[in-house]
Design a protein around this motif. Structure first.
Motif, mmCIF file in Angstrom:
data_model
loop_
_atom_site.group_PDB
_atom_site.id
_atom_site.type_symbol
_atom_site.label_atom_id
_atom_site.label_comp_id
_atom_site.label_asym_id
_atom_site.label_seq_id
_atom_site.Cartn_x
_atom_site.Cartn_y
_atom_site.Cartn_z
ATOM 1 N N VAL A 65 -16.329 -56.111 28.275
ATOM 2 C CA VAL A 65 -16.605 -54.995 27.376
ATOM 3 C C VAL A 65 -16.547 -53.639 28.078
ATOM 4 O O VAL A 65 -16.856 -52.629 27.469
ATOM 5 C CB VAL A 65 -17.983 -55.181 26.701
ATOM 6 N N ARG B 237 -14.131 -51.268 26.323
ATOM 7 C CA ARG B 237 -14.591 -51.061 24.955
ATOM 8 C C ARG B 237 -15.815 -50.153 24.932
ATOM 9 O O ARG B 237 -15.939 -49.281 24.061
ATOM 10 C CB ARG B 237 -14.911 -52.407 24.309
ATOM 11 N N ASN B 238 -16.707 -50.296 25.898
ATOM 12 C CA ASN B 238 -17.898 -49.453 25.942
ATOM 13 C C ASN B 238 -17.574 -48.013 26.320
ATOM 14 O O ASN B 238 -18.307 -47.101 25.980
ATOM 15 C CB ASN B 238 -18.926 -50.021 26.911
ATOM 16 N N LYS C 189 -16.394 -44.449 19.275
ATOM 17 C CA LYS C 189 -16.808 -45.433 18.266
ATOM 18 C C LYS C 189 -15.619 -45.902 17.425
ATOM 19 O O LYS C 189 -15.495 -47.084 17.121
ATOM 20 C CB LYS C 189 -17.897 -44.843 17.375
ATOM 21 N N ARG D 163 -13.497 -48.170 19.556
ATOM 22 C CA ARG D 163 -14.268 -49.394 19.781
ATOM 23 C C ARG D 163 -14.197 -50.312 18.559
ATOM 24 O O ARG D 163 -13.999 -51.519 18.690
ATOM 25 C CB ARG D 163 -15.721 -49.047 20.097
ATOM 26 N N THR D 164 -14.316 -49.728 17.367
ATOM 27 C CA THR D 164 -14.220 -50.515 16.136
ATOM 28 C C THR D 164 -12.843 -51.152 16.012
ATOM 29 O O THR D 164 -12.727 -52.326 15.645
ATOM 30 C CB THR D 164 -14.526 -49.637 14.910
ATOM 31 N N ASP E 185 -22.980 -56.210 22.372
ATOM 32 C CA ASP E 185 -22.350 -56.853 23.519
ATOM 33 C C ASP E 185 -23.427 -57.430 24.420
ATOM 34 O O ASP E 185 -24.397 -56.787 24.751
ATOM 35 C CB ASP E 185 -21.494 -55.842 24.289
#
Length: 175
Positions: free
Chosen positions: A86, A89-90, A94, A97-98, A172
């Protein structure tokens, strides 16, 4: 903090069915683990105490390992406890990430579908061949793969539905 699995109960009967399937899989994998432990203990006892190794224990233990591993993997997808990287992604916004989460769930659903389809083909291909020593159908070795593929596909699609309905509360696990 509440359990992410409990936060996902917004889909009613679908989630009841998912939780029921996961509960059954937990019972099966737990019983398989206990059975495998007893079988391997019996094999050691037979080899060193009785001086007569039961040769049927190994193929049966391998079947149980397949059952434990693949049903456990399906449960991991449902509970979002499977291994995930992750880091990137982190770091993303947002919105990105979605998109990454949607892509991940879609790829997982597709992968699960392929696992189920090709696992079923392999199971049917091998069903008429018997496993030496225990004389059970060879297709039993790949049946857990087929079941796991179906679980991965259905659970991933469930995650996507929750995400699109705004009811996805997964977090996560590894950060």
């Amino acid at each position: 903090m509440s359990n992410p699995r409990e936060d996902q109960t917004d889909l009613g009967i679908v989630d009841k069915a998912f939780r029921g399937l996961v509960a059954v899989c937990r019972i099966i994998t737990g019983a398989a683990l206990v059975a495998m432990t007893v079988l391997l203990g019996y094999q050691v006892f037979g080899r060193y105490v009785l001086n007569d190794t039961p040769t049927w224990v190994d193929p049966l233990s391998l079947l149980l390992v397949m059952l434990i591993a693949f049903l456990g993997a399906g449960i991991g997808v449902y509970e979002n406890t499977h291994l995930a990287v992750v880091f990137f992604r982190n770091m993303a916004s947002k919105k990105i990430r979605t998109i990454m989460v949607v892509l991940t769930d879609a790829v997982m659903a597709l992968f699960g579908g392929f696992m189920m389809w090709y696992g079923w083909q392999l199971t049917m291909f091998k069903w008429n061949t018997l496993i030496p020593m225990i004389q059970w159908p060879e297709g039993l070795r790949t049946l857990p793969l087929t079941i796991c593929g179906g679980m991965v596909m259905v659970f991933s699609l469930g995650h996507l539905v929750r995400l699109f309905l705004g009811r996805d509360h997964r977090v996560d696990n590894i950060e």
